[in-house]
Design an enzyme around this catalytic site. Sequence first.
Site, mmCIF file in Angstrom:
data_model
loop_
_atom_site.group_PDB
_atom_site.id
_atom_site.type_symbol
_atom_site.label_atom_id
_atom_site.label_comp_id
_atom_site.label_asym_id
_atom_site.label_seq_id
_atom_site.Cartn_x
_atom_site.Cartn_y
_atom_site.Cartn_z
ATOM 1 N N ASP A 72 0.825 -1.209 0.000
ATOM 2 C CA ASP A 72 0.000 0.000 0.000
ATOM 3 C C ASP A 72 0.862 1.263 0.000
ATOM 4 O O ASP A 72 0.468 2.290 -0.547
ATOM 5 C CB ASP A 72 -0.932 0.000 1.219
ATOM 6 C CG ASP A 72 -2.081 -0.987 1.050
ATOM 7 O OD1 ASP A 72 -2.324 -1.427 -0.086
ATOM 8 O OD2 ASP A 72 -2.734 -1.315 2.064
ATOM 9 N N ASP A 147 -3.958 9.981 4.854
ATOM 10 C CA ASP A 147 -4.208 10.879 5.977
ATOM 11 C C ASP A 147 -3.201 12.016 6.059
ATOM 12 O O ASP A 147 -2.081 11.925 5.570
ATOM 13 C CB ASP A 147 -4.185 10.103 7.303
ATOM 14 C CG ASP A 147 -2.998 9.149 7.427
ATOM 15 O OD1 ASP A 147 -1.864 9.586 7.155
ATOM 16 O OD2 ASP A 147 -3.204 7.976 7.767
ATOM 17 N N ALA A 188 -6.040 2.452 7.841
ATOM 18 C CA ALA A 188 -4.596 2.592 8.034
ATOM 19 C C ALA A 188 -4.311 3.127 9.438
ATOM 20 O O ALA A 188 -4.787 2.573 10.427
ATOM 21 C CB ALA A 188 -4.016 3.495 6.935
ATOM 22 N N TYR A 189 -3.566 4.211 9.542
ATOM 23 C CA TYR A 189 -3.147 4.739 10.842
ATOM 24 C C TYR A 189 -4.350 5.122 11.706
ATOM 25 O O TYR A 189 -4.348 4.911 12.926
ATOM 26 C CB TYR A 189 -2.244 5.946 10.603
ATOM 27 C CG TYR A 189 -1.505 6.455 11.813
ATOM 28 C CD1 TYR A 189 -1.154 5.617 12.862
ATOM 29 C CD2 TYR A 189 -1.119 7.797 11.891
ATOM 30 C CE1 TYR A 189 -0.460 6.089 13.958
ATOM 31 C CE2 TYR A 189 -0.419 8.281 12.982
ATOM 32 C CZ TYR A 189 -0.100 7.432 14.017
ATOM 33 O OH TYR A 189 0.589 7.914 15.099
ATOM 34 N N GLN A 247 4.774 10.918 5.630
ATOM 35 C CA GLN A 247 5.976 11.671 5.280
ATOM 36 C C GLN A 247 5.837 13.112 5.766
ATOM 37 O O GLN A 247 4.879 13.804 5.392
ATOM 38 C CB GLN A 247 6.204 11.653 3.767
ATOM 39 C CG GLN A 247 6.384 10.261 3.201
ATOM 40 C CD GLN A 247 6.589 10.257 1.703
ATOM 41 O OE1 GLN A 247 6.644 11.305 1.065
ATOM 42 N NE2 GLN A 247 6.694 9.075 1.114
#
Length: 293
Positions: A72, A147, A188-189, A247
């Site tokens: 992903d 996100d 995800a997160y 990032q």
Amino acid sequence: MTSFKNIGLIGRLGSARAVDTLKRLVRYLDKRGLHVIIEDRTATVLLDHGQQEASRDRLGEICDLVIVVGGDGSMLGAARALCLSGTPVLGINRGRLGFLTDVSPDEMEVKVGEVLDGHFEIEERFLLDAQVYRNDMPVGDGDALNDVVVHPGKAVRMIEFELFIDGQFVYSQRSDGLIIATPTGTTAYALSGGGPIVHPGIDAITLVPMFPHTLSSRPIVVGGGSEIRIHIGETNEAYPHVSCDGQTRVVSKPDDILYVRRKPQRLKLVHPFGHNFYEVCRSKLGWSSRLGA
């Protein structure tokens, strides 16, 4: 048959399994008489491949379809570059979970063949735009398929901020930060932070506090067209980081303003026929199958 003639390839670097799958894919596409263009960074791990090379941004301009071989994370990077051109993207999973790269390497030739023969569906996913302002001047920006996260960086301390949605004050908060997630990012997160899973077809943005200093703080789901504004508290000792898809894009300062909005362009995600979001959740998250099945 489809009009897919120029096929771009992007691969996960540092993975021997991804390289093997890429080589198989190049051979398969060659046999079908298709024009293969390999992303220049991916080409560095495919010695003597004999194919055209192009930058990731250029792939979106010259390709009819881009295939991503990786996890992903590989798809996230490709999505941010390719959504601007509207180029359809197909994912072959050579990572871990694979919510976005849903084609198994074991059935790659079959599933890619189905797509090339016109048996596929396209699902559109929206991204987020993030902009940080300081003294009414922009100092940094980024975009994200999963996100946008405000967090203290390497500092182990809480940060303070005020949240506004569509210009209306929501709350002041002391916490480890805030996750602002698309429906794609809710698996995800944001899921690790206790947020809800939102079906990718729902036009919504989810805000998930990270370890808030109050038991009453809970995730909020708002409309996808909402403007999220975060005012970084003036008394913060830490300089909060603003990360897009993991990032760091901007290190903010006290009194900075972060704006997060839905990006106008969307990712066109290609699935072979039969793709089922709930089946993916069962497989990837270990949900139970039907009784007696």
